[in-house]
Design an enzyme around this catalytic site. Sequence first.
Site, PDB file in Angstrom:
ATOM      1  N   ILE A  77       0.780  -1.271  -0.173  1.00 39.03           N
ATOM      2  CA  ILE A  77      -0.064  -0.067  -0.139  1.00 39.03           C
ATOM      3  C   ILE A  77       0.804   1.283  -0.141  1.00 39.03           C
ATOM      4  O   ILE A  77       0.510   2.239  -0.725  1.00 39.03           O
ATOM      5  CB  ILE A  77      -1.000   0.039   1.178  1.00 39.03           C
ATOM      6  N   GLY A  80       7.184   3.607   2.851  1.00 37.15           N
ATOM      7  CA  GLY A  80       7.743   4.866   3.858  1.00 37.15           C
ATOM      8  C   GLY A  80       9.211   4.842   4.017  1.00 37.15           C
ATOM      9  O   GLY A  80       9.797   3.670   3.466  1.00 37.15           O
ATOM     10  N   LYS A  81       9.612   5.707   4.610  1.00 35.56           N
ATOM     11  CA  LYS A  81      11.158   5.767   4.843  1.00 35.56           C
ATOM     12  C   LYS A  81      11.510   4.629   6.035  1.00 35.56           C
ATOM     13  O   LYS A  81      12.429   4.089   6.091  1.00 35.56           O
ATOM     14  CB  LYS A  81      11.693   7.062   5.493  1.00 35.56           C
ATOM     15  N   ALA A  83       9.070   2.291   7.313  1.00 35.94           N
ATOM     16  CA  ALA A  83       8.011   1.240   7.123  1.00 35.94           C
ATOM     17  C   ALA A  83       7.423   1.146   6.019  1.00 35.94           C
ATOM     18  O   ALA A  83       7.219   1.917   5.298  1.00 35.94           O
ATOM     19  CB  ALA A  83       7.009   1.207   8.620  1.00 35.94           C
ATOM     20  N   VAL A  85       3.690  -0.434   4.443  1.00 39.80           N
ATOM     21  CA  VAL A  85       2.511  -0.880   4.801  1.00 39.80           C
ATOM     22  C   VAL A  85       1.753  -1.851   3.506  1.00 39.80           C
ATOM     23  O   VAL A  85       1.759  -1.573   2.387  1.00 39.80           O
ATOM     24  CB  VAL A  85       1.475   0.181   5.073  1.00 39.80           C
ATOM     25  N   LYS A  99       1.965  -3.603   8.691  1.00 40.66           N
ATOM     26  CA  LYS A  99       3.138  -2.417   8.654  1.00 40.66           C
ATOM     27  C   LYS A  99       4.275  -3.101   9.111  1.00 40.66           C
ATOM     28  O   LYS A  99       4.197  -3.828  10.294  1.00 40.66           O
ATOM     29  CB  LYS A  99       2.739  -1.540   9.717  1.00 40.66           C
ATOM     30  N   GLU A 167      -6.468  -3.146  11.805  1.00 38.60           N
ATOM     31  CA  GLU A 167      -7.736  -2.826  11.078  1.00 38.60           C
ATOM     32  C   GLU A 167      -7.285  -2.350   9.667  1.00 38.60           C
ATOM     33  O   GLU A 167      -6.525  -1.163   9.616  1.00 38.60           O
ATOM     34  CB  GLU A 167      -8.751  -2.388  11.759  1.00 38.60           C
ATOM     35  N   ASP A 210       3.087  12.940  15.916  1.00 42.13           N
ATOM     36  CA  ASP A 210       3.436  13.209  14.583  1.00 42.13           C
ATOM     37  C   ASP A 210       2.149  13.328  13.686  1.00 42.13           C
ATOM     38  O   ASP A 210       1.706  12.986  12.718  1.00 42.13           O
ATOM     39  CB  ASP A 210       4.055  11.775  14.035  1.00 42.13           C
ATOM     40  N   ASP A 227      -0.969   6.023  12.362  1.00 40.98           N
ATOM     41  CA  ASP A 227       0.594   6.271  12.634  1.00 40.98           C
ATOM     42  C   ASP A 227       0.960   6.834  13.904  1.00 40.98           C
ATOM     43  O   ASP A 227       1.484   7.869  14.196  1.00 40.98           O
ATOM     44  CB  ASP A 227       1.218   7.184  11.226  1.00 40.98           C
TER      45      ASP A 227
END
Length: 274
Positions: A77, A80-81, A83, A85, A99, A167, A210, A227
């Site tokens: 999906i 990212g830097k 992680a 997903v 994740k 979820e 964040d 997140d």
Amino acid sequence: MENFSEDIDDIDDVEDVDARIEKKVTERLRRYDKEYKIRVKDTRDFQIMEEVFDKTSLLTLNDLMNEKNLSYLNGVINSGKEARVYWGVKNDGTSVAVKIYLVVSSEFRKRLIYIEGDPRFKNITKNNRKLIELWTRKEYRNLLTAYNNGINVPKPLAIKRNVLIMEFIGEDGYHAELLVNVKRVIDKDYNTIISYVKKLYRKAHIIHADLSEFNIFKYRNKLIIFDFGSGVHIAHPLAKSFLERDLNNINHFFSKRGINTQPTEKLLLELIGQ
Ligand SMILES: Nc1ncnc2c1ncn2[C@@H]1O[C@H](COP(=O)(O)OP(=O)(O)O)[C@@H](O)[C@H]1O
Ligand SMILES: [Mg+2]
């Protein structure tokens, strides 16, 4: 703060993983192949996909499959830097978000000064893999605490080493719209987010740290915060500045979109009282 070190399993046996198990897992993970090919735009994505499945992640995914927390992965999906997903599917056919943490954020490293020297975290801070697990567990714990206190977050479902299953927010493998992409935001959206921040602080005793329009979904007319890896307990020495930054981000986004916002100082005063 919880005692995280106790929760981290002994993972030394990871090194001895049988090559056959690895092959089996790889095969199981390739079940997404057909679907996945339709979804990826170029082959670079595939290389990224291959890179993510290091030995530890493979073994962990295999464990989660054996424990019936996951049946197979259905494609990436988001990369990212820190992680990646994935869209995962459970045995009963329900979608989940998987994740997989790969690196520890520089923000977290900065916060290590508050962990080092604390006997509860002995031996953890020097071991990178354990740090990643700590970070993963931190997100899981924060999600769970928020969820249990009635805040709209993806329900955390399982955790193992560097992998968190929660979820899935969205449909058919497509995640819900991010707040940043919502064309028309309304006063109610702003008030809802501020009420979440307050409830997180007062009831769950957490600061997201964040928070922004990039970590909020709008789905079926509901706002969902996610997140939570950076989230800290309100007793954290930098709590006030994290809260201030969260509120500033939210105020900045909504005032750009023409919403009347409340001054950050006023909100801070209401919450922290100084
Ligand atoms: N529970 C979820 N359901 C559906 N998609 C998700 C979920 N969690 C994350 N995602 C997708 O993955 C992206 C990155 O997730 P996030 O937790 O924000 O990780 P990062 O730390 O990389 O920012 C999100 O923007 C969203 O597209
Ligand atoms: Mg994010």
